[in-house]
Scaffold this motif. Structure first.
Motif, PDB file in Angstrom:
ATOM      1  N   ARG A  59       0.828  -1.149   0.200  1.00  0.00           N
ATOM      2  CA  ARG A  59       0.057   0.128   0.144  1.00  0.00           C
ATOM      3  C   ARG A  59       1.009   1.316  -0.029  1.00  0.00           C
ATOM      4  O   ARG A  59       0.245   2.230  -0.298  1.00  0.00           O
ATOM      5  N   PHE A  60       2.083   1.116   0.347  1.00  0.00           N
ATOM      6  CA  PHE A  60       2.857   2.445   0.436  1.00  0.00           C
ATOM      7  C   PHE A  60       4.422   1.714   0.080  1.00  0.00           C
ATOM      8  O   PHE A  60       5.092   1.325   1.055  1.00  0.00           O
ATOM      9  N   GLY A  61       5.019   1.870  -1.093  1.00  0.00           N
ATOM     10  CA  GLY A  61       6.038   1.314  -1.313  1.00  0.00           C
ATOM     11  C   GLY A  61       7.114   2.183  -1.123  1.00  0.00           C
ATOM     12  O   GLY A  61       7.356   3.151  -0.546  1.00  0.00           O
ATOM     13  N   GLN A  62       8.409   1.263  -1.241  1.00  0.00           N
ATOM     14  CA  GLN A  62       9.637   1.840  -1.052  1.00  0.00           C
ATOM     15  C   GLN A  62      10.109   3.148  -1.683  1.00  0.00           C
ATOM     16  O   GLN A  62      10.512   3.965  -1.005  1.00  0.00           O
ATOM     17  N   GLY A  63       9.602   3.361  -3.152  1.00  0.00           N
ATOM     18  CA  GLY A  63       9.859   4.573  -3.620  1.00  0.00           C
ATOM     19  C   GLY A  63       9.065   5.826  -2.957  1.00  0.00           C
ATOM     20  O   GLY A  63       9.754   6.916  -2.997  1.00  0.00           O
ATOM     21  N   GLN A  64       8.132   5.544  -2.455  1.00  0.00           N
ATOM     22  CA  GLN A  64       7.077   6.504  -2.022  1.00  0.00           C
ATOM     23  C   GLN A  64       7.667   7.042  -0.570  1.00  0.00           C
ATOM     24  O   GLN A  64       7.848   8.087  -0.192  1.00  0.00           O
ATOM     25  N   ALA A  65       8.167   5.945   0.070  1.00  0.00           N
ATOM     26  CA  ALA A  65       8.967   6.145   1.344  1.00  0.00           C
ATOM     27  C   ALA A  65      10.139   6.822   1.310  1.00  0.00           C
ATOM     28  O   ALA A  65      10.415   7.810   1.970  1.00  0.00           O
ATOM     29  N   ASP A  66      10.809   6.458   0.415  1.00  0.00           N
ATOM     30  CA  ASP A  66      12.129   7.113  -0.079  1.00  0.00           C
ATOM     31  C   ASP A  66      11.967   8.784  -0.329  1.00  0.00           C
ATOM     32  O   ASP A  66      12.496   9.582   0.091  1.00  0.00           O
ATOM     33  N   ALA A  67      11.064   8.927  -1.003  1.00  0.00           N
ATOM     34  CA  ALA A  67      10.398  10.325  -1.336  1.00  0.00           C
ATOM     35  C   ALA A  67       9.916  11.052  -0.257  1.00  0.00           C
ATOM     36  O   ALA A  67      10.374  12.301  -0.011  1.00  0.00           O
ATOM     37  N   LEU A  68       9.481  10.556   0.780  1.00  0.00           N
ATOM     38  CA  LEU A  68       8.787  11.060   1.895  1.00  0.00           C
ATOM     39  C   LEU A  68      10.205  11.437   2.968  1.00  0.00           C
ATOM     40  O   LEU A  68      10.174  12.659   3.344  1.00  0.00           O
ATOM     41  N   THR A  69      10.869  10.423   2.974  1.00  0.00           N
ATOM     42  CA  THR A  69      12.245  10.885   3.626  1.00  0.00           C
ATOM     43  C   THR A  69      13.039  11.727   3.142  1.00  0.00           C
ATOM     44  O   THR A  69      13.475  12.605   3.921  1.00  0.00           O
ATOM     45  N   GLU A  70      13.120  11.826   1.986  1.00  0.00           N
ATOM     46  CA  GLU A  70      13.904  13.079   1.336  1.00  0.00           C
ATOM     47  C   GLU A  70      13.129  14.443   1.522  1.00  0.00           C
ATOM     48  O   GLU A  70      13.762  15.372   1.883  1.00  0.00           O
ATOM     49  N   LYS A  71      11.905  14.382   1.571  1.00  0.00           N
ATOM     50  CA  LYS A  71      10.890  15.708   1.805  1.00  0.00           C
ATOM     51  C   LYS A  71      11.355  16.265   3.244  1.00  0.00           C
ATOM     52  O   LYS A  71      11.479  17.166   3.706  1.00  0.00           O
TER      53      LYS A  71
END
Length: 451
Positions: A59-71
């Motif tokens: 439901r919440f992929g690694q790419g999305q997690a990485d993008a939010l981490t960067e934000k």
């Protein structure tokens, strides 16, 4: 040449020690595990990364997690986000306290659990009630969309959170995790000394910037009050002036001098509150003097006009709604009451911001002490948060402590501080069993929902 080489060798000693220690710590840093659980979640959050339990990866992929981490990294705020299933070991009532205790870092914690989303925060970073309201608004704006909800929460919360992040590169070890062991191993080392000095300098620069932002507005307030005194047609030596009137006049003059002196002495944004307290007190003395001279009943001690404290004490409460917000009753001067009654916009105090002039309630948390001095003495200190429900400044004011400084940040707080299990558990008490996805927002200062 040999002498130069020896000097370089001696100078490189402390740096070599620090580098060696950093390398050791990086080797020992916990890696993300596919097993999931509180320990893995805490290890990931300590590294400054968004944690996603393997059960929620669909439901919440690694790419999305990485993008939010960067934000979050770019925002440089102590924000910790976890996406976990609604199952053990993430207990509905204890997940926030469990994560806060295991991570041990002061900040704002947001958890998507199953199909719900809520947030809690240490008061030093952001009042927990504010974190809860921001989470609720984000959850309702993006039903069922984890990525949109979490990004909305970070976008809204980051500008309001005090302090700095753990400053970790993706996959690396957090600055806080490095500083603490280094401090224990080499308190006298050059590297540690420089880190502490830089953190102190950063806090001082932030305080100076916030004070500079306020100084222009406060100077305008003091000037406007001085002009009122200049226009005042009162001579203490006049035959019709009595001792009581002269007392009011002296009080008004003393308030003016006090406000100027306190502003000259101000060294931080929290020092602005007594300045605006003095101006509010002086304007009430002028209103009392005017009533005595005109043989009218003495005025009731009321808050200043909500729309612009320079208008003087309010005379009535009137219904008003901010753009997109719920209606509430606010104290207003006679002129603004007449404008509202005829359908006109009130005369609102605007202040300079990076986005151009804005009403003071949308200008950011630095204006907390400014507004607190004008309104904090009324309603047990809890008047202003209710008036400002749904505005940027209002979201920062969950308790009467708001006016002690911008967001009550605390004199020693710089974000990402290690506190271990030594924190106020009431900020993280309760859990998802207490209500729905983010709580319901109510008007007029009441906040419904599950928090």
């Amino acid at each position: 040449m040999r002498t130069l080489a020896r000097r370089r060798s001696r100078g490189a000693g402390p740096l070599a020690l620090v580098s060696a220690l950093l390398g050791l710590l990086l080797l020992l840093a916990p890696a993300a595990s596919a097993a999931g659980g509180l320990d893995d979640a805490a290890a990931t959050l300590k590294q400054g990364r968004v944690y996603v339990d393997p059960a929620m990866a669909g439901r919440f992929g690694q790419g999305q997690a990485d993008a939010l981490t960067e934000k979050i990294r770019e925002a440089d705020k102590p924000i910790f986000v976890a996406v976990v299933p609604a199952a053990d070991p993430y207990g509905a009532r204890t997940v926030f306290e469990d994560l806060r205790t295991k991570v041990g870092i002061t900040g704002t914690y947001a958890v998507w659990r199953g199909d719900q989303f809520q947030a809690r925060s240490d008061k030093a970073a952001l009042p927990s009630a504010s974190a809860e309201r921001i989470a609720g608004a984000a959850f309702r704006s993006h039903p069922g969309d984890i990525d949109a909800t979490l990004n909305d929460f970070v976008d809204t919360a980051a500008p309001q959170i005090k302090g700095h992040a753990v400053n970790s590169d993706k996959g690396g070890v957090s600055t806080a995790a490095v500083v603490v062991p280094l401090a224990l191993l080499a308190l006298a080392g050059t590297g540690v000394f420089l880190l502490f000095r830089r953190a102190k300098r950063r806090k001082e620069e932030q305080r100076r910037a916030e004070l500079a932002q306020l100084r222009q507005v406060v100077d305008e307030d003091i000037t406007a009050y001085g002009e009122e005194l200049d226009r005042l047609d009162f001579a203490p030596s006049a035959p019709d002036a009595d001792d009581v009137q002269r007392g009011d006049y002296t009080h008004a003059l003393d308030s003016y001098e006090k406000a100027k002196r306190l502003m000259d002495e101000a060294r931080g944004p929290e020092d602005v509150r007594p300045v605006t307290e003095a101006l509010e007190d002086g304007r009430f003395a002028l209103a009392t003097l005017a009533a005595r001279r005109e043989k009218r009943p003495l005025p009731e001690r009321r808050p200043p006009c909500f729309f612009d404290p320079r208008h003087g004490p309010s005379v009535v409460d009137a219904e008003w709604s901010p753009a997109g917000g719920a209606a509430r009753s606010v104290p207003v001067c006679r002129a603004d009451a007449d404008r509202l009654a005829t359908g006109l916009a009130p005369d609102v105090r605007t202040v300079p911001t990076e986005h151009g002039p804005q009403p003071y309630w949308n200008a950011g948390p630095a204006y907390g002490p400014w507004a607190g001095g004008y309104f904090g003495g009324f309603g047990g200190g809890g008047l202003l948060p209710g008036l400002l429900v749904g505005t940027m400044l209002g979201s920062m004011m969950a308790t009467p402590a708001y006016a002690a400084g911008p967001v009550d940040a605390g004199s020693g707080y710089d974000g990402g501080d290690y506190s271990g299990a030594d924190y106020n558990s009431s900020d993280f008490g309760g859990g998802f069993d207490d209500g729905g996805g983010g709580g319901d927002f109510g008007g007029g200062g009441d906040f419904g929902g599950g928090f």
